[in-house]
Design an enzyme around this catalytic site. Structure first.
Site: not given
Ligand code: PEP
Ligand code: MG
Length: 577
Positions: A453, A331, A464, A295, A188, A430
């Site tokens: 990412n 995905r 990350r 996702r 919320h 990736e």
């Molecule tokens: C990524 O890895 O850039 C991506 C879009 O997937 P996620 O952030 O869900 O790992």
């Molecule tokens: Mg990813």
């Protein structure tokens, strides 16, 4: 120092930290010894509940938005239900205990009931119950509520978890940002923060203990980080940035119905990243060119049992139909890493990001994988649906995944269930090995979507989620840029194939210039960023961007690349940057 978190969005803010301690003192159960005490305790209990209920009534009457009104109403209904008070009174009678113990016990039961429900929305409401419980206890103990009316300068609220009730206040004028250790996308407080347009970042571990009251911090809700220990130069830069962001925001309203074109009319796709139904409305509102990354794991995470094929199919079908012919890239499950699921047996690992993740799990669990594939295939009959495999690191994985996809297709065909026989299949790029092999992989798929990412995490070997090494995590790392170029180049002369990007880098104003120059065809970004990215792209001349990208490729450090792009961005975006 920079601290990475989950972006909740809503822009940029600068302000002084105000740590709110939402914890309540530890309660000791008091045993009652006489009937008089019990009767008095029940009367007091009623009064506490009534008073809190009245507080919510007042807040509801003063509310300036539907979200706030709705939430106050939810609390009010909850508290005014007879069964709730009766249950609390029963606890006092049976256990001869004090009212606060009774409140805690009954409300805990209520929260548990909701948390077991197989529904993300109701699960989040179980956290709201915690908020109401604390309010009842504070009222019972005579503790004053957090008073934001005393604020006299720009403030960033920081807490372990921000209770939604804090945002119900009418004194939010000085509240410029929100930072919390916990809080989900569907919480919320995240919804309220969006309604109120307050820049927010959640999920920064220990942040309420790391920051100190009164220190100045920068909140970047768009990119999901905060920064402290700001130098004077940095502060001036941030202030300038905030001003320009406001100017840019004001210019976005008329971008919605414009096509996605560069300044020299090169057509691109600006799509959205989505995770659940709540995001569908938002991306339809901004009129994105479809979805570049769905996702699907969010449909699996918030549950105690595996979702059924029909459930998945219905969600995908709803998306496909609502998008009305625009692309929908779904995905397949990207589980593992930092995403855990109670019913999926992935053991704790030393290096989960290098472990049993995504396609690796799915290829080993063929029947489980096929459920998702069949659901996507079935939805493909209702729109422009594409399949995308995550975490691909070799050709063999693509072969295997496609074999299973063929099996799923045969199964549907044998039952005469319709699906798009020519459904496009792509992979996420990736993992560095995939980028390096892109020229070979492109022959096996219809598209690539670069997931920066993870690509940055694996290329630079930087977790990350680890703030200590976040300074190494850069969109402008020359090694990363080379891998992106290689990926895009591998599809350049291939008819009917395309390369997109769905990592956060696709929404970065500097990176966008580089990516247009490298020839990226699709930018998939958060729904809240679609119009901004469209606006930025509309200011870029694609031929000029090619020259900029070529120059950037000759630079040797991330710093040099960033400084160079920054200079070009100033020229291109002018008053907006
Ligand atoms: C990524 O890895 O850039 C991506 C879009 O997937 P996620 O952030 O869900 O790992
Ligand atoms: Mg990813």
């Amino acid at each position: 120092m920079k601290y990475l978190g989950n972006k909740v969005g809503n822009g940029l803010a600068l302000g002084k930290v105000y740590i709110i301690d939402t914890k309540i003192p530890e309660l000791k159960e008091v045993k009652l010894t006489s009937n008089e005490e019990i009767t008095k305790e029940k009367e007091d209990l009623k009064l506490v509940v009534e008073n809190v209920c009245k507080d919510y009534e007042e807040l509801e009457a003063e509310a300036t938005s539907d979200d706030i009104r709705e939430l106050c109403n939810f609390y009010k209904i909850l508290l005014s239900s007879n069964s709730l008070i009766t249950s609390m009174e029963e606890v006092i009678d049976e256990e001869k205990c004090d009212k606060l113990t009774a409140i805690t016990k009954v409300m805990k039961r209520k929260a548990e009931e909701l948390s077991l429900v197989d529904n993300a929305y109701l699960k989040e409401r179980s956290k709201d119950i915690e908020d109401v419980t604390n309010k009842l206890i504070r009222k019972g103990l005579g503790i004053k509520e957090i008073d934001l009316s005393k604020l006299s300068e720009d403030t960033i609220l920081v807490a372990e978890s921000i209770p939604p009730s804090v945002l119900l206040s009418n004194n939010l004028g000085y509240v410029k940002g929100i930072v919390a250790e916990i809080g989900g996308k569907t919480s919320h407080v995240a919804i309220l923060a969006s309604t109120l347009g307050i820049p927010s970042v959640f999920g920064i571990k220990e942040v309420s203990k790391t920051l100190t009251d009164g220190e100045l911090i920068y909140v970047n809700g768009n990119e999901g980080y905060i920064e402290n220990n700001l130098t004077d130069t940095k502060i001036s830069e941030i202030k300038e940035k905030i001003k320009k962001e406001e100017l840019l925001k004001a210019s976005l309203v008329d971008m919605k119905d414009k096509p996605s074109l560069t300044k020299d009319n090169k057509s691109l796709l600006i799509t959205a990243n989505a995770g659940d139904l709540s995001e569908l409305d938002r991306l339809l509102e901004v009129n994105s060119d479809g979805i570049g990354l769905f996702r699907t794991e969010f449909l699996f995470l918030n549950r105690s049992v595996e979702p059924e094929e029909d459930y998945l199919f219905n969600v995908y079908k709803t998306f496909a139909e609502k998008l009305n012919g625009k692309q929908l890239i779904i995905r397949t499950l990207d589980i593992g890493g930092d995403k855990k699921c109670p019913y999926i047996d992935i053991k704790d690992e030393q290096n989960p990001f290098l472990g049993y993740r995504a396609i690796r799990y799915c290829l080993d669990n063929k029947e489980f994988f096929k459920v998702s594939l069949r659901a996507i295939l079935r939805a493909s009959h209702y729109g422009n649906v594409m399949i995308m495999y995550p975490m691909i690191s070799s050709l063999e994985e693509v072969y295997k995944a496609n074999e299973i996809l063929d099996e799923a297709k045969r199964e549907l065909a044998s039952k005469n269930i319709p699906f798009d026989e020519n459904i496009k299949v792509g992979i996420m790029v990736e993992v560095p090995s995939t980028a390096v092999m892109a020229d070979m992989l492109i022959d096996e798929v219809d598209f690539f979507s670069i997931g920066t990412n993870d690509l940055i995490q694996y290329t630079v070997a930087v977790d990350r989620l680890n703030p200590t090494v976040s300074n190494l995590y850069s969109f402008y790392n020359p090694g990363v840029i080379r891998l992106i170029k290689k990926t895009i180049d591998s599809a350049k002369d291939k008819k009917d194939k395309f390369v997109g990007m769905c990592g956060e880098m696709a929404a970065d104003p500097l990176a966008i210039i580089l990516l247009v120059g490298l020839g990226l065809q699709e930018f998939s970004v958060n729904a809240s960023m679609v119009l901004k990215v469209k606006k930025l792209i509309s200011m870029i001349d694609s031929k000029k961007a090619v020259l900029i990208a070529n120059k950037a490729l000759t630079l040797k450090t991330a710093k040099e690349v960033e400084a160079y792009l920054d200079g070009e961005a100033k020229k291109i975006y002018g008053k907006y940057y």
